[in-house]
Design a protein around this motif. Structure first.
Motif, PDB file in Angstrom:
ATOM      1  N   PRO A   1       0.829  -1.209   0.000  1.00 49.03           N
ATOM      2  CA  PRO A   1       0.000   0.000   0.000  1.00 49.03           C
ATOM      3  C   PRO A   1       0.856   1.248   0.000  1.00 49.03           C
ATOM      4  CG  PRO A   1       0.033  -0.982   2.182  1.00 49.03           C
ATOM      5  CD  PRO A   1       0.737  -1.937   1.257  1.00 49.03           C
TER       6      PRO A   1
ATOM      7  N   PRO B   1      -0.515   6.989   3.099  1.00 51.94           N
ATOM      8  CA  PRO B   1      -1.703   7.818   3.044  1.00 51.94           C
ATOM      9  C   PRO B   1      -1.355   9.197   2.523  1.00 51.94           C
ATOM     10  CG  PRO B   1      -1.587   6.662   5.129  1.00 51.94           C
ATOM     11  CD  PRO B   1      -0.279   6.449   4.422  1.00 51.94           C
TER      12      PRO B   1
ATOM     13  N   ALA C   1      -6.938   8.868   5.474  1.00 54.27           N
ATOM     14  CA  ALA C   1      -6.194   7.634   5.756  1.00 54.27           C
ATOM     15  C   ALA C   1      -7.141   6.479   6.065  1.00 54.27           C
ATOM     16  CB  ALA C   1      -5.237   7.866   6.929  1.00 54.27           C
ATOM     17  N   ASN C   2      -8.223   6.773   6.809  1.00 49.62           N
ATOM     18  CA  ASN C   2      -9.191   5.720   7.123  1.00 49.62           C
ATOM     19  C   ASN C   2      -9.878   5.210   5.865  1.00 49.62           C
ATOM     20  OD1 ASN C   2      -8.685   5.736   9.857  1.00 49.62           O
ATOM     21  ND2 ASN C   2     -10.297   7.199  10.334  1.00 49.62           N
TER      22      ASN C   2
ATOM     23  N   LEU D   1      -7.324   3.127   4.114  1.00 50.31           N
ATOM     24  CA  LEU D   1      -7.133   1.836   4.775  1.00 50.31           C
ATOM     25  C   LEU D   1      -8.372   0.954   4.639  1.00 50.31           C
ATOM     26  CD1 LEU D   1      -5.276   2.986   8.020  1.00 50.31           C
ATOM     27  CD2 LEU D   1      -4.302   1.867   6.021  1.00 50.31           C
ATOM     28  N   SER D   2      -9.567   1.593   4.688  1.00 46.73           N
ATOM     29  CA  SER D   2     -10.787   0.806   4.529  1.00 46.73           C
ATOM     30  C   SER D   2     -10.841   0.172   3.139  1.00 46.73           C
ATOM     31  CB  SER D   2     -12.004   1.699   4.755  1.00 46.73           C
ATOM     32  OG  SER D   2     -13.196   0.990   4.547  1.00 46.73           O
TER      33      SER D   2
ATOM     34  N   LEU E   1      -8.267  -0.368   1.274  1.00 44.90           N
ATOM     35  CA  LEU E   1      -7.189  -1.352   1.215  1.00 44.90           C
ATOM     36  C   LEU E   1      -7.593  -2.639   1.921  1.00 44.90           C
ATOM     37  CD1 LEU E   1      -4.259  -1.959   0.417  1.00 44.90           C
ATOM     38  CD2 LEU E   1      -3.534  -0.971   2.603  1.00 44.90           C
ATOM     39  N   ALA E   2      -8.280  -2.491   3.078  1.00 44.05           N
ATOM     40  CA  ALA E   2      -8.713  -3.681   3.822  1.00 44.05           C
ATOM     41  C   ALA E   2      -9.697  -4.510   3.001  1.00 44.05           C
ATOM     42  CB  ALA E   2      -9.346  -3.260   5.145  1.00 44.05           C
TER      43      ALA E   2
END
Length: 549
Positions: free
Chosen positions: A8, A11, A272-273, A276-277, A279-280
């Motif tokens: 990844p 961010p 960033a969330n 990351l979300s 990406l998750a």
């Protein structure tokens, strides 16, 4: 092969907001103050304590100034009275000897002294000449002929009228602007016996019928206080207000700076969330649900394995290579993805860990990372396999309607035994999987199963024998396992013993038959039976005709 997501990217970050020494200094100051609550409390207490101290200092300063001014004016007044008395009274008496007269025009007669009215008038002139803020006047609406008349203003007329009605009262008047104030005090001039005798007999008196107790005129004391001139008497309070203003502006600036920092941090955190979300969600596509839930719950990710008793499932599509040759790549890809999606959903519904896809083959195991016990894991795996075969029969019917001549037929093998399960690989890249002869045995059992069939190992069969009907096959040998293994071919579940298979699926030239007996209700059963009987009768007729020919 297990596909992996790319590393990844970091961010997004707005470096412009952190560039420059002022921004960095402001962040350090705001961070230092915000992280030390005691400093903030002390500053607030100092600001609150400053107000009474400043007021007390200003009151002391104002009191000192007021007393000083009053003392100066009183001293000047006393000096004026003393000098007047020394020169106009005592001096004249001494200069003329023992004989003297009391006259209104005393200055024209050697040795004469002024009458009280004249004394008051001349004292007023002296006091007014030496004091700017304190004025004294003595006047009447019946002045002697040799004295100029006084021009009464509204306050003086009302005061004189009020005092003549009530000689023992006082009249006050306050006026001025926001920058100065003026206080006026009017008191009555009451006629005594000597005054009445003099005024009623003096030739210059305009009134000859005075009586004792009459109010002849008024004495007016006027005190002016220019506020602007004493504004700096509140220097400590002004300094305090300036300090509070600067401190308040500094706090406002600090709060705005902190607010902008928090807003920017929240924005960056939100970005960033979101990153990351997303990406998750992408990573979740490459991992079993049980595994990525553990990872995002904080489970350590490291190279580590453990030995566990698992139930391993292995499935493979029969003649997949031949099917691939008959179909276009795009059509084959869509069909395979649909098949794998349906099978994965069934595995997830039964709690299985879909470990990997090897082309058209699927590896699923039960017992890690979550286990319900060896027996329940084995039964869940068998129930999953049965549901997969049932769903595949339904999919074949749908695919034939879409023009797929030879849909998928799948062989399945299930084995229970100890395997090494965990993270294998390097520090840079890991693969969550299982290794061991028991996993290989599941693949071997799959290879000997009939198309559309399920083969169990002996140990798995012993764990699920109360819910499944199976027949033993010829023993097989496998590298790594010393003794022969007796496989069991699944014929159906015990719940359907003595009953026809719930799903009938047959396909051949001129034949495309799919019947789910559990899905047919009572109202449609008769119609289906008549249809099948008519088909059987037609086939029998054609068979007899062929025999006769």
């Amino acid at each position: 092969m297990v596909a992996t997501a790319p590393y990844p990217a970091e961010p997004p970050h707005d470096s412009r907001t952190l560039s420059g020494r002022p921004a960095a200094f402001g962040e350090r100051v705001s961070g230092y103050v915000a992280s030390r609550l005691s400093i903030t409390i002390i500053l607030v207490l100092l600001v609150l304590a400053g107000l009474p101290i400043a007021v007390w200092l200003d009151l002391r300063n104002l009191s000192e100034r007021a007393l000083t001014e009053q003392a100066d004016e009183l001293s000047s007044t006393i000096d004026s009275i003393r000098n007047y008395y020394a020169s106009n009274v005592v001096g004249r008496v001494l200069a003329h000897g023992e004989k003297t007269n009391v006259l209104p025009n005393y200055a024209e007669v050697p040795g004469a002294i002024p009458i009280p009215a004249t004394l008051s008038l001349e004292l007023g002139e002296l006091i007014n000449r030496n004091n700017g803020n304190t004025q004294f006047r003595f006047f009447s609406d019946y002045p002697f002929k040799n004295r100029p008349p006084h021009a009464f203003d509204e306050f003086e007329r009302q005061a004189l009228e009020s005092l003549r009605q009530n000689p023992h009262s006082r009249v006050y008047g306050v006026s001025g602007s926001i920058f100065d104030r003026r206080v006026r005090l009017a008191t009555p001039i009451i006629m005594g016996a000597a005054c009445v005798s003099c005024h009623n007999s003096h030739p210059d008196s305009p009134k000859r019928d005075w009586q004792v107790g009459d109010v002849r005129g008024i004495e007016e004391f006027s005190i002016s206080q220019p506020i602007a001139a004493h504004i700096f008497a509140f220097k400590y309070l002004l300094i305090y207000f300036a300090f509070v203003t600067v401190t308040g502006l500094a706090f406002i600036a600090l709060q705005r700076h902190q607010s902008s920092l928090i807003s920017r941090f929240n924005k960056e955190l939100g970005q960033a969330n979101e990153f990351l979300s997303a990406l998750a969600k992408k990573i979740a596509k490459y991992l079993p649900p049980q595994l990525y839930r553990g990872i995002f719950a904080g489970k350590d990710v490291e190279i580590a394995t453990e030995r566990k008793k698992l139930t391993v499932f292995f499935s493979d599509v029969v003649d997949f290579t031949a099917s691939a040759e008959r179909m276009q790549p795009e059509e084959l890809t869509a069909l395979l993805n649909e098949y794998l999606t349906e099978m994965s959903s069934i595995a997830a519904a039964h709690g299985g860990t879909v470990n990997k896809f090897i082309g058209d083959a699927i590896l699923v195991f039960f017992g890690d990372p979550e286990s319900r016990g060896v027996v329940k894991d084995a039964k869940a795996c068998l129930a999953m396999a049965l549901d997969m075969q049932r769903r595949l029969a339904e999919l074949n019917v749908q695919w034939r309607t879409r023009g797929i001549e030879e849909p998928f037929r799948v062989r399945m093998g299930i084995n229970t035994g100890f395997c090494n399960v965990g993270n294998f690989g390097s520090d840079d890249r890991m693969d969550y999987t299982i290794i061991g002869a028991e996993a290989n045995l599941a693949a071997r059992l799959q290879s000997i199963a009939e198309p559309g069939g399920i083969v169990l190992s002996y140990e798995t069969y012993m764990l699920v024998r109360d819910i499944v009907r199976a027949r033993p096959l010829e023993p097989i040998t496998l590298k790594g396992i010393a003794h022969p293994v007796v496989p069991y071919a699944v014929e159906g579940s015990i719940a359907t013993a003595g009953k026809a298979a719930p799903v009938i699926n047959e396909h051949d030239t001129g034949l495309d038959l799919f019947i789910d007996t559990d899905a047919i209700d009572a109202s449609a059963a008769e119609r289906v039976r008549r249809t099948l009987e008519s088909v059987v009768a037609e086939l029998k007729l054609r068979s007899r005709t062929a025999q006769q020919n």
